[in-house]
Design a protein around this motif. Structure first.
Motif, PDB file in Angstrom:
ATOM      1  N   VAL A   1      36.183 -14.645   3.029  1.00 26.67           N
ATOM      2  CA  VAL A   1      37.130 -13.721   2.407  1.00 26.67           C
ATOM      3  C   VAL A   1      37.038 -13.889   0.892  1.00 26.67           C
ATOM      4  O   VAL A   1      36.716 -14.973   0.398  1.00 26.67           O
ATOM      5  CB  VAL A   1      38.584 -13.970   2.873  1.00 26.67           C
ATOM      6  CG1 VAL A   1      38.728 -13.721   4.356  1.00 26.67           C
ATOM      7  CG2 VAL A   1      39.044 -15.383   2.521  1.00 26.67           C
TER       8      VAL A   1
ATOM      9  N   SER B   1      39.505 -11.070  14.576  1.00 26.61           N
ATOM     10  CA  SER B   1      40.196 -10.018  13.827  1.00 26.61           C
ATOM     11  C   SER B   1      41.699 -10.261  13.776  1.00 26.61           C
ATOM     12  O   SER B   1      42.326 -10.110  12.722  1.00 26.61           O
ATOM     13  CB  SER B   1      39.906  -8.655  14.460  1.00 26.61           C
ATOM     14  OG  SER B   1      38.530  -8.338  14.372  1.00 26.61           O
TER      15      SER B   1
ATOM     16  N   LYS C   1      43.664 -11.209  10.362  1.00 22.48           N
ATOM     17  CA  LYS C   1      44.715 -10.275   9.955  1.00 22.48           C
ATOM     18  C   LYS C   1      46.021 -11.022   9.726  1.00 22.48           C
ATOM     19  O   LYS C   1      46.720 -10.795   8.726  1.00 22.48           O
ATOM     20  CB  LYS C   1      44.904  -9.189  11.008  1.00 22.48           C
ATOM     21  CG  LYS C   1      45.987  -8.183  10.645  1.00 22.48           C
ATOM     22  CD  LYS C   1      46.143  -7.116  11.724  1.00 22.48           C
ATOM     23  CE  LYS C   1      47.238  -6.122  11.347  1.00 22.48           C
ATOM     24  NZ  LYS C   1      47.432  -5.090  12.408  1.00 22.48           N
TER      25      LYS C   1
ATOM     26  N   ASN D   1      45.572 -13.417   6.501  1.00 23.02           N
ATOM     27  CA  ASN D   1      45.484 -12.718   5.213  1.00 23.02           C
ATOM     28  C   ASN D   1      46.727 -11.897   4.899  1.00 23.02           C
ATOM     29  O   ASN D   1      47.121 -11.772   3.733  1.00 23.02           O
ATOM     30  CB  ASN D   1      44.238 -11.834   5.179  1.00 23.02           C
ATOM     31  CG  ASN D   1      42.968 -12.645   5.051  1.00 23.02           C
ATOM     32  OD1 ASN D   1      42.999 -13.853   4.856  1.00 23.02           O
ATOM     33  ND2 ASN D   1      41.818 -11.991   5.172  1.00 23.02           N
ATOM     34  N   THR D   2      47.360 -11.350   5.936  1.00 28.30           N
ATOM     35  CA  THR D   2      48.593 -10.588   5.708  1.00 28.30           C
ATOM     36  C   THR D   2      49.702 -11.508   5.199  1.00 28.30           C
ATOM     37  O   THR D   2      50.418 -11.181   4.247  1.00 28.30           O
ATOM     38  CB  THR D   2      49.047  -9.884   6.998  1.00 28.30           C
ATOM     39  OG1 THR D   2      48.044  -8.944   7.400  1.00 28.30           O
ATOM     40  CG2 THR D   2      50.357  -9.134   6.783  1.00 28.30           C
TER      41      THR D   2
ATOM     42  N   TYR E   1      46.796  -4.730  -3.091  1.00 30.67           N
ATOM     43  CA  TYR E   1      45.877  -5.500  -2.269  1.00 30.67           C
ATOM     44  C   TYR E   1      45.553  -6.833  -2.931  1.00 30.67           C
ATOM     45  O   TYR E   1      45.490  -6.950  -4.155  1.00 30.67           O
ATOM     46  CB  TYR E   1      44.583  -4.719  -2.037  1.00 30.67           C
ATOM     47  CG  TYR E   1      44.768  -3.471  -1.195  1.00 30.67           C
ATOM     48  CD1 TYR E   1      45.005  -3.574   0.175  1.00 30.67           C
ATOM     49  CD2 TYR E   1      44.701  -2.199  -1.770  1.00 30.67           C
ATOM     50  CE1 TYR E   1      45.183  -2.438   0.955  1.00 30.67           C
ATOM     51  CE2 TYR E   1      44.872  -1.057  -1.004  1.00 30.67           C
ATOM     52  CZ  TYR E   1      45.113  -1.183   0.357  1.00 30.67           C
ATOM     53  OH  TYR E   1      45.288  -0.064   1.122  1.00 30.67           O
TER      54      TYR E   1
ATOM     55  N   GLY F   1      38.554  -5.945   0.866  1.00 31.17           N
ATOM     56  CA  GLY F   1      38.278  -5.533   2.239  1.00 31.17           C
ATOM     57  C   GLY F   1      38.962  -6.456   3.248  1.00 31.17           C
ATOM     58  O   GLY F   1      39.887  -7.193   2.918  1.00 31.17           O
ATOM     59  N   ARG F   2      38.491  -6.440   4.471  1.00 34.34           N
ATOM     60  CA  ARG F   2      39.083  -7.268   5.515  1.00 34.34           C
ATOM     61  C   ARG F   2      38.514  -8.689   5.447  1.00 34.34           C
ATOM     62  O   ARG F   2      39.134  -9.591   4.974  1.00 34.34           O
ATOM     63  CB  ARG F   2      38.807  -6.642   6.881  1.00 34.34           C
ATOM     64  CG  ARG F   2      39.524  -5.306   7.109  1.00 34.34           C
ATOM     65  CD  ARG F   2      39.057  -4.606   8.362  1.00 34.34           C
ATOM     66  NE  ARG F   2      39.339  -5.359   9.588  1.00 34.34           N
ATOM     67  CZ  ARG F   2      38.395  -5.869  10.373  1.00 34.34           C
ATOM     68  NH1 ARG F   2      37.117  -5.742  10.045  1.00 34.34           N
ATOM     69  NH2 ARG F   2      38.722  -6.511  11.467  1.00 34.34           N
TER      70      ARG F   2
END
Length: 252
Positions: A18, A74, A78, A81-82, A97, A101-102
């Motif tokens: 990331v 995933s 998610k 990172n959220t 953001y 990206g993801r």
């Protein structure tokens, strides 16, 4: 010599990366790096994730994980990172953001790739010139392996490779001199096949070769098969330290 991982990995290992949006510094201090790791520690349980290596740098992070299904990765990333984005924006009174990206992920499907990935992740702080010794960096799993504490899933990891501090240190010692053994999408060739080709190419008829030729052969063996400098020295019958110094001279 370091003891390598067992062969025939089951395709459930992944190198996840990331990065901060615009390559921004998103892990600027001890609190932020620690919070990201604690979030990972909590999220891995609910999402059936096993963590085998990590390194949190200032603007990016690397994680080596095992997951039964792609969707588990995933969901895990998610959640991590959220939650971290919420924390980061709240503490810095900003919106928008946080991550670019993801996330990126690469499948680890053989033992050489796995060991190179562990070494690469742990060597990040040295390569970035944040530390002279990878063992000193607080926010990588190298310290976890030495102390056998932290968020690494040791019970699961030891099913696939030797997790003893001495073996992890041996892996790091072997890999740290081999031109950093850059971790990328490249798939290495079998060292035996490469060596057989080089024996014919250079018309080698004995088990020992002269020093200059040993350096040339070692460089090609490492680049093509990913084996360690120590192993090259053993195969060619030369001193590992002399090879290491030759490689350092080539980089200067």
């Amino acid at each position: 010599m370091a003891r390598m991982a067992r062969k025939h990995l089951d395709g459930k290992y992944f190198h996840v990366m990331v990065q901060g949006i615009g390559k921004e510094t998103i892990f600027p201090d001890d609190n932020s790096k620690g919070y990201y790791l604690s979030t990972m520690s909590e999220a891995k349980i609910d999402n059936k994730i096993f963590i085998f290596a990590f390194c949190v740098m200032d603007n990016h992070a690397h994680i080596l994980i095992k997951a039964e299904k792609i969707k588990d990765i995933s969901l895990f990333m998610k959640e991590v990172n959220t939650e971290y984005a919420r924390y980061y924006n709240t503490t810095r009174k900003r919106i928008g953001y946080v991550f670019r990206g993801r996330f990126k992920s690469e499948v680890i499907d053989d033992e050489k790739y796995l060991i190179n990935c562990i070494a690469y992740i742990h060597n990040n702080p040295v390569k970035a010139k944040l530390e002279n010794d990878a063992k000193e960096y607080k926010y990588s799993s190298y310290k976890n392996y030495i102390s056998h504490s932290g968020i690494i899933d040791f019970e699961e990891a030891k099913k696939y490779y030797d997790i003893s501090p001495s073996n992890i240190e041996a892996i790091m010692e072997e890999k740290s001199h081999s031109e950093w053994l850059e971790h990328d999408d490249r798939k290495y060739e079998e060292s035996e096949d490469v060596l057989e080709e080089l024996v014919k190419k250079y018309n080698i008829s004995t088990n020992r070769v002269n020093y200059d030729l040993a350096v040339k052969i070692s460089k090609e063996l490492i680049e093509r098969s990913g084996i360690s400098l120590r192993r090259c020295a053993e195969i060619l019958g030369v001193q590992r330290e002399r090879l290491r110094l030759a490689f350092l001279e080539m980089r200067e």
